[in-house]
Design a protein around this motif. Structure first.
Motif, mmCIF file in Angstrom:
data_model
loop_
_atom_site.group_PDB
_atom_site.id
_atom_site.type_symbol
_atom_site.label_atom_id
_atom_site.label_comp_id
_atom_site.label_asym_id
_atom_site.label_seq_id
_atom_site.Cartn_x
_atom_site.Cartn_y
_atom_site.Cartn_z
ATOM 1 N N VAL A 142 -27.730 -34.374 11.903
ATOM 2 C CA VAL A 142 -27.270 -33.689 13.353
ATOM 3 C C VAL A 142 -28.294 -32.809 13.735
ATOM 4 O O VAL A 142 -28.756 -32.634 15.147
ATOM 5 N N SER A 143 -28.628 -31.773 13.063
ATOM 6 C CA SER A 143 -29.480 -30.626 13.187
ATOM 7 C C SER A 143 -30.935 -31.050 13.472
ATOM 8 O O SER A 143 -31.678 -30.462 14.473
ATOM 9 N N LEU A 144 -31.540 -32.185 13.013
ATOM 10 C CA LEU A 144 -32.771 -32.826 13.235
ATOM 11 C C LEU A 144 -32.666 -33.396 14.782
ATOM 12 O O LEU A 144 -33.671 -33.234 15.492
ATOM 13 N N ALA A 145 -31.430 -33.983 14.940
ATOM 14 C CA ALA A 145 -31.431 -34.588 16.245
ATOM 15 C C ALA A 145 -31.351 -33.415 17.510
ATOM 16 O O ALA A 145 -31.895 -33.653 18.486
ATOM 17 N N LYS A 146 -30.740 -32.455 16.902
ATOM 18 C CA LYS A 146 -30.513 -31.255 18.236
ATOM 19 C C LYS A 146 -32.105 -30.869 18.203
ATOM 20 O O LYS A 146 -32.558 -30.565 19.325
ATOM 21 N N GLN A 147 -32.624 -30.578 17.169
ATOM 22 C CA GLN A 147 -34.052 -29.953 17.251
ATOM 23 C C GLN A 147 -35.191 -30.863 18.005
ATOM 24 O O GLN A 147 -35.958 -30.304 18.675
ATOM 25 N N TYR A 148 -34.999 -32.166 17.846
ATOM 26 C CA TYR A 148 -35.825 -32.976 18.669
ATOM 27 C C TYR A 148 -35.122 -33.622 19.851
ATOM 28 O O TYR A 148 -35.930 -34.522 20.384
ATOM 29 N N ASP A 149 -34.200 -33.234 20.387
ATOM 30 C CA ASP A 149 -33.282 -33.646 21.711
ATOM 31 C C ASP A 149 -33.119 -35.453 21.362
ATOM 32 O O ASP A 149 -33.499 -36.028 22.313
ATOM 33 N N LEU A 150 -32.602 -35.660 20.292
ATOM 34 C CA LEU A 150 -32.299 -37.167 20.216
ATOM 35 C C LEU A 150 -30.774 -37.251 20.314
ATOM 36 O O LEU A 150 -30.085 -36.498 19.736
ATOM 37 N N LYS A 151 -30.568 -38.644 20.549
ATOM 38 C CA LYS A 151 -29.067 -38.954 20.549
ATOM 39 C C LYS A 151 -28.656 -39.243 19.235
ATOM 40 O O LYS A 151 -29.579 -39.635 18.443
ATOM 41 N N VAL A 152 -27.421 -39.417 18.855
ATOM 42 C CA VAL A 152 -26.913 -39.800 17.464
ATOM 43 C C VAL A 152 -26.050 -40.982 17.855
ATOM 44 O O VAL A 152 -25.025 -40.838 18.285
ATOM 45 N N ILE A 153 -26.393 -42.016 17.266
ATOM 46 C CA ILE A 153 -25.361 -43.242 17.173
ATOM 47 C C ILE A 153 -24.715 -43.174 15.871
ATOM 48 O O ILE A 153 -25.563 -43.355 14.971
ATOM 49 N N GLU A 154 -23.544 -43.174 15.855
ATOM 50 C CA GLU A 154 -22.894 -43.260 14.203
ATOM 51 C C GLU A 154 -22.197 -44.585 14.071
ATOM 52 O O GLU A 154 -21.151 -44.981 15.065
ATOM 53 N N ASP A 155 -22.595 -45.448 13.339
ATOM 54 C CA ASP A 155 -21.993 -46.591 12.983
ATOM 55 C C ASP A 155 -20.930 -46.175 11.801
ATOM 56 O O ASP A 155 -21.445 -46.119 10.517
ATOM 57 N N ALA A 156 -19.854 -46.226 12.134
ATOM 58 C CA ALA A 156 -18.636 -45.792 11.184
ATOM 59 C C ALA A 156 -17.726 -47.185 10.923
ATOM 60 O O ALA A 156 -16.626 -46.856 10.440
ATOM 61 N N ALA A 157 -18.238 -48.123 11.093
ATOM 62 C CA ALA A 157 -17.616 -49.801 10.939
ATOM 63 C C ALA A 157 -16.761 -49.603 9.388
ATOM 64 O O ALA A 157 -16.191 -50.375 9.346
ATOM 65 N N GLU A 158 -17.585 -48.911 8.640
ATOM 66 C CA GLU A 158 -17.138 -49.177 7.101
ATOM 67 C C GLU A 158 -16.339 -47.820 6.659
ATOM 68 O O GLU A 158 -16.260 -47.805 5.459
ATOM 69 N N ALA A 159 -16.118 -46.987 7.671
ATOM 70 C CA ALA A 159 -15.811 -45.640 7.305
ATOM 71 C C ALA A 159 -14.449 -45.142 7.923
ATOM 72 O O ALA A 159 -14.403 -44.036 8.079
ATOM 73 N N HIS A 160 -13.569 -45.999 8.214
ATOM 74 C CA HIS A 160 -12.213 -45.432 8.605
ATOM 75 C C HIS A 160 -11.531 -44.572 7.667
ATOM 76 O O HIS A 160 -11.163 -45.130 6.690
ATOM 77 N N GLY A 161 -11.241 -43.281 8.024
ATOM 78 C CA GLY A 161 -10.265 -42.379 7.002
ATOM 79 C C GLY A 161 -11.374 -41.896 6.092
ATOM 80 O O GLY A 161 -10.769 -41.001 5.161
ATOM 81 N N LEU A 162 -12.642 -41.950 6.224
ATOM 82 C CA LEU A 162 -13.619 -41.151 5.452
ATOM 83 C C LEU A 162 -13.896 -40.100 5.939
ATOM 84 O O LEU A 162 -14.433 -39.752 7.268
ATOM 85 N N SER A 163 -13.846 -38.832 5.118
ATOM 86 C CA SER A 163 -14.114 -37.696 5.822
ATOM 87 C C SER A 163 -15.535 -37.064 5.460
ATOM 88 O O SER A 163 -15.949 -37.283 3.998
ATOM 89 N N TYR A 164 -16.319 -36.288 6.132
ATOM 90 C CA TYR A 164 -17.861 -35.558 5.537
ATOM 91 C C TYR A 164 -17.400 -34.104 5.794
ATOM 92 O O TYR A 164 -17.168 -33.762 7.044
ATOM 93 N N LYS A 165 -17.350 -33.460 4.832
ATOM 94 C CA LYS A 165 -17.196 -31.960 4.838
ATOM 95 C C LYS A 165 -15.807 -31.711 5.574
ATOM 96 O O LYS A 165 -15.711 -30.707 6.608
ATOM 97 N N GLY A 166 -14.683 -32.401 5.533
ATOM 98 C CA GLY A 166 -13.407 -32.220 5.966
ATOM 99 C C GLY A 166 -13.330 -32.896 7.661
ATOM 100 O O GLY A 166 -12.347 -32.725 7.923
ATOM 101 N N LYS A 167 -14.478 -33.512 8.011
ATOM 102 C CA LYS A 167 -14.172 -33.823 9.370
ATOM 103 C C LYS A 167 -14.485 -35.278 9.196
ATOM 104 O O LYS A 167 -15.410 -35.807 8.600
ATOM 105 N N GLN A 168 -13.701 -36.121 10.178
ATOM 106 C CA GLN A 168 -13.658 -37.490 10.218
ATOM 107 C C GLN A 168 -14.914 -38.106 10.492
ATOM 108 O O GLN A 168 -15.527 -37.925 11.424
ATOM 109 N N CYS A 169 -15.511 -39.419 9.671
ATOM 110 C CA CYS A 169 -16.485 -39.983 10.127
ATOM 111 C C CYS A 169 -16.151 -40.807 11.570
ATOM 112 O O CYS A 169 -14.696 -41.247 11.592
ATOM 113 N N GLY A 170 -16.989 -41.014 12.349
ATOM 114 C CA GLY A 170 -16.412 -41.366 13.773
ATOM 115 C C GLY A 170 -16.352 -40.070 14.790
ATOM 116 O O GLY A 170 -16.432 -40.437 15.812
ATOM 117 N N SER A 171 -16.670 -39.250 14.279
ATOM 118 C CA SER A 171 -16.657 -37.833 15.198
ATOM 119 C C SER A 171 -17.856 -37.380 15.291
ATOM 120 O O SER A 171 -17.968 -36.278 15.922
#
Ligand SMILES: *Cc1c(COP(=O)(O)O)cnc(C)c1O
Length: 389
Positions: A142-171
């Motif tokens: 995400v910080s690379l995307a910010k740095q270069y002004d890129l959009k992030v498309i997140e494919d969480a198709a396999e990740a319902h209920g999975l969290s990254y550093k306490g935050k839900q995937c899909g967010s």
């Protein structure tokens, strides 16, 4: 042998039937029914997003995401090579250039460190795909995307209920997506969802999903859309499934934990999935194993051997940069992704659906053990007696 253990069996023993009966008795079966909105709200809330737009499947959710972001021919999008074709197809169809990144051998996720060197002035977005129950390392992405002004498309198709550093995937994405195919942690048979916090993107997705009908003059269109709607019947099943997501994740983790225990002794032959990272705990969307390459046989041979023993498996993804359809289009020229090539040759996943019983799991583990011994003995003798003597 009659025994057959499928790689996945969905469990629909909550309110699915009750809600479906409600649809049938009320006559609300199309996308106009109330379960669609309810399902969108439930998942948006669970994921911590403002808007959810339910669609026909995960592949068209990606298509909608790319259309809504306004990506067009000549743009470049960075994505992992180790993923499903649904990620690359909507890019290629629009003449967007897919640029692939190799994966990490122990997590299967795209190598974040490789992303920056693939960014060019034409790069418009990074597609982050969470693979096999672990998340992409999102903070640096995400910080690379910010740095270069890129959009992030997140494919969480396999990740319902999975969290990254306490935050839900899909967010994490400007636009994120889910799939509800029967092997996902939430299923609607077929189904998908786009999630975003951006009101304008959400409105665009809603309009595109519904043929860009306009409220003023019903059959007059100023824009070209799609019919990607989800039916109320699907959403009814989805609401019931979403209600039990926490339980599903707990059960899948339990299946994963038991396999880790039962298969621990086979580490000479296979690499087991990573259970925990400092930023996430595996939700075991599937239970992937990777053969050590020193035994001279690949996942294909192991799958065939297991099949004769009544154990169903699935091969790993086939890397995007090797897909004949893309190679023939001259895409991904010069891509160098040895890790993805390795795991796609030596990896497969074993039965781990919610319907798997403890005794099934024991059976799968035993058969895997025996299959590995049988194949290694066979290979050794073939090497010792090359003429078949
Ligand atoms: C399943 C899946 C999809 C596609 O979803 P469908 O609903 O089958 O179209 C997309 N991306 C990933 C990573 C998936 O696993």
């Amino acid at each position: 042998m009659n025994k057959f253990i499928p790689v996945n069996e969905p469990v629909l023993n909550g309110n699915e039937k009750k809600y479906l009966i409600e649809c049938i008795e009320s006559g609300w079966i199309s996308s106009e029914g109330g379960f669609v909105i309810k399902f969108e709200q439930l998942l948006a809330e669970y994921t911590g997003r403002k808007y959810g737009i339910a669609v026909a499947n995960g592949s068209v959710a990606l298509d909608l995401a790319i259309e809504a972001l306004g990506l067009t021919a000549g743009d470049e999008v960075i994505l992992p090579t180790f993923t499903i074709i649904s990620c690359a197809a909507p890019l290629v169809r629009r003449g967007i250039i897919p640029v692939c990144i190799d994966c990490d051998l122990s997590t299967f996720q795209m190598n974040i460190a490789d992303i920056e060197k693939h960014i060019t002035p034409r790069t418009k977005a990074i597609m982050a795909v969470h693979i096999y129950g672990l998340p992409v390392d999102m903070d640096p992405l995400v910080s690379l995307a910010k740095q270069y002004d890129l959009k992030v498309i997140e494919d969480a198709a396999e990740a319902h209920g999975l969290s990254y550093k306490g935050k839900q995937c899909g967010s994490f994405g400007d636009v994120s997506i889910f799939s509800f195919y029967p092997n996902k942690h939430i299923t609607t048979g077929e189904g998908g969802m786009v999630l975003t916090d951006n009101l304008e993107l959400a409105a665009t997705c809603r309009s595109l999903r519904n043929l860009c009908f306009e409220s003023t003059e019903r059959f007059v269109h100023h824009k070209l859309g799609f019919n990607y709607r989800m039916s109320n019947l699907q959403a009814a099943v989805g609401v019931a499934q979403a209600e039990r997501l926490k339980e599903t994740v707990t059960q899948k983790r339990e299946i994963g934990r038991k396999y880790q225990e039962k298969l621990h002794g086979l580490k000479k032959y296979i690499t087991l999935p990573t259970q925990k990272l400092d930023y996430a705990e595996n939700i075991y969307w599937v239970f992937p194993i990777v053969l050590k390459d020193s035994f001279g046989f690949s996942a294909k041979e192991l799958a065939a051997e297991l099949r004769t023993r009544g154990v169903d498996t699935r091969p790993f993804f086939y890397p995007m940069h090797l897909q004949p359809v893309f190679v023939n289009m001259n895409l991904f020229r010069g891509a160098c992704c040895p890790n993805a090539e390795f795991i796609s040759t030596y990896g497969l996943y074993i039965p781990s659906g919610l319907g798997l019983s403890e005794s099934d799991q024991e059976y799968v583990s035993e058969q895997l053990h025996e299959a590995l011994i049988s194949l290694t003995t066979h290979e050794t003798s073939a090497m010792e007696f090359p003429n078949g003597l």
